[in-house]
Design an enzyme around this catalytic site. Structure first.
Site, PDB file in Angstrom:
ATOM      1  N   GLY A 290       0.653  -1.295   0.028  1.00 24.48           N
ATOM      2  CA  GLY A 290      -0.073  -0.050  -0.170  1.00 24.48           C
ATOM      3  C   GLY A 290       0.841   1.232   0.123  1.00 24.48           C
TER       4      GLY A 290
ATOM      5  CG  ASN B 129      -5.293   0.080 -12.202  1.00 28.68           C
ATOM      6  OD1 ASN B 129      -4.878  -0.309 -10.929  1.00 28.68           O
ATOM      7  ND2 ASN B 129      -4.562  -0.526 -12.939  1.00 28.68           N
TER       8      ASN B 129
ATOM      9  CG  HIS C 279      -0.215  -0.952 -15.577  1.00 28.86           C
ATOM     10  ND1 HIS C 279      -0.258  -2.313 -15.240  1.00 28.86           N
ATOM     11  CD2 HIS C 279       0.845  -0.979 -16.438  1.00 28.86           C
ATOM     12  CE1 HIS C 279       0.491  -3.108 -15.750  1.00 28.86           C
ATOM     13  NE2 HIS C 279       1.092  -2.355 -16.710  1.00 28.86           N
TER      14      HIS C 279
ATOM     15  CD  GLU D 274       3.761   2.733  -9.416  1.00 25.82           C
ATOM     16  OE1 GLU D 274       2.699   2.420  -8.815  1.00 25.82           O
ATOM     17  OE2 GLU D 274       4.540   1.931  -9.678  1.00 25.82           O
TER      18      GLU D 274
HETATM   19  C1  GAR Z   1       2.433  -0.561  -7.723  1.00 29.41           C
HETATM   20  O1  GAR Z   1       3.758  -0.610  -8.522  1.00 29.41           O
HETATM   21  C2  GAR Z   1       1.459  -0.550  -8.674  1.00 29.41           C
HETATM   22  O2  GAR Z   1       1.620   0.228  -9.679  1.00 29.41           O
HETATM   23  C3  GAR Z   1       1.256  -1.971  -9.277  1.00 29.41           C
HETATM   24  O3  GAR Z   1       1.443  -2.733  -8.120  1.00 29.41           O
HETATM   25  C4  GAR Z   1       2.354  -1.850  -7.195  1.00 29.41           C
HETATM   26  C5  GAR Z   1       1.563  -1.854  -5.788  1.00 29.41           C
HETATM   27  O4  GAR Z   1       2.577  -1.204  -4.791  1.00 29.41           O
HETATM   28  N1  GAR Z   1       0.140  -2.507  -9.769  1.00 29.41           N
HETATM   29  C6  GAR Z   1      -0.022  -3.422 -10.696  1.00 29.41           C
HETATM   30  O5  GAR Z   1       0.680  -3.894 -10.952  1.00 29.41           O
HETATM   31  C7  GAR Z   1      -1.539  -3.504 -11.112  1.00 29.41           C
HETATM   32  N2  GAR Z   1      -1.628  -4.197 -12.379  1.00 29.41           N
HETATM   33  P1  GAR Z   1       1.943  -0.446  -3.466  1.00 29.41           P
HETATM   34  O6  GAR Z   1       1.117  -1.675  -2.782  1.00 29.41           O
HETATM   35  O7  GAR Z   1       3.110  -0.331  -2.650  1.00 29.41           O
HETATM   36  O8  GAR Z   1       1.038   0.753  -3.987  1.00 29.41           O
END
Ligand code: GAR
Length: 218
Positions: A14, A110, A112, A177
């Site tokens: 998260g 979302n 990505h 991100e």
């Molecule tokens: C993030 O890098 C997000 O972009 C990716 O999972 C990670 C979650 O990290 N999402 C995907 O790959 C969805 N297809 P987080 O739990 O630290 O935010």
């Protein structure tokens, strides 16, 4: 204007959720994070949300087996209970049915870890290195039934270095991100994003003329 009520859906640590929570602490931020919902009881992000005084819920997909309709209606019940207006998927690793996605059309975002439409799916950093792209990054988009598709709200780019591993490249992208998602949610919550066909048009944004070339010209 009242702030939009947002749920963040997670499956893991998260860190994007945490970035949204931090952004929403600003008094002028147009959204508040009122619920963090996880499909995994062991998601690390749940503790972070609780430490920030945010309500959490777990809808464990394992309990529902193959019954995706029941899993999703349990999630819908949580979202309704908290009067959620916008949903942010942040590392939420379950595919959602067209039924659920349709119920949140243009209200579910979302993030990505790639410059879509390149590198949909998993292992994006590894595949970016293998493919030899010089620019990589992250995308926030509205969710549509097709995975990692849907109108793009915002993107951020980084250079790929010759000696990158998926971990060093991923570390560069995750910083993008954490800036990108709060920006994209702000634009949507302010009502500045209009969907036209497959494009998002952003009301009152300053056109950028920056050019980003990699490797460096020196
Ligand atoms: C993030 O890098 C997000 O972009 C990716 O999972 C990670 C979650 O990290 N999402 C995907 O790959 C969805 N297809 P987080 O739990 O630290 O935010």
């Amino acid at each position: 204007m009242s702030r939009r009520r947002v749920a963040v859906l997670i499956s893991g640590r998260g860190s994007n959720m945490a970035a949204l929570i931090e952004a929403a602490k600003q008094p002028d931020y147009p959204a508040e994070i009122v619920l963090v919902l996880s499909n995994r009881p062991d998601a690390g992000g749940l503790a972070t949300a609780q430490a920030n005084g945010i309500a959490t819920a777990v809808v464990d997909h394992k309990i529902y087996g193959k019954d995706r309709a029941a899993f999703e209606s349990a999630m819908q019940a949580e979202l309704a209970k908290h009067r959620i207006e916008l949903v942010c998927l942040a590392g939420f690793m379950r595919l959602l049915t067209p039924n659920f996605v349709g119920a949140w059309s243009e209200r579910m975002l979302n993030i990505h870890p790639a410059l879509l439409p390149s590198f949909k799916g998993l292992d994006t950093h590894k595949r970016a290195i293998e493919t030899g792209v010089k620019l990589h990054g992250a995308t926030v988009h509205f969710v549509v039934p097709e995975m990692d598709s849907g109108p793009i709200i915002a993107q951020g780019a980084v250079a790929v270095h010759d000696d990158d591993t998926e971990h060093t490249l991923g570390a560069r992208v995750i910083k993008v991100e954490h800036r990108l998602y709060p920006l994209a949610l702000r634009l949507v919550a302010e009502g500045r994003v209009r969907v036209e066909g497959n494009r998002c048009l952003t009301h009152e944004s300053t056109p950028l003329d920056a050019i980003f070339i990699a490797p460096s010209e020196r």
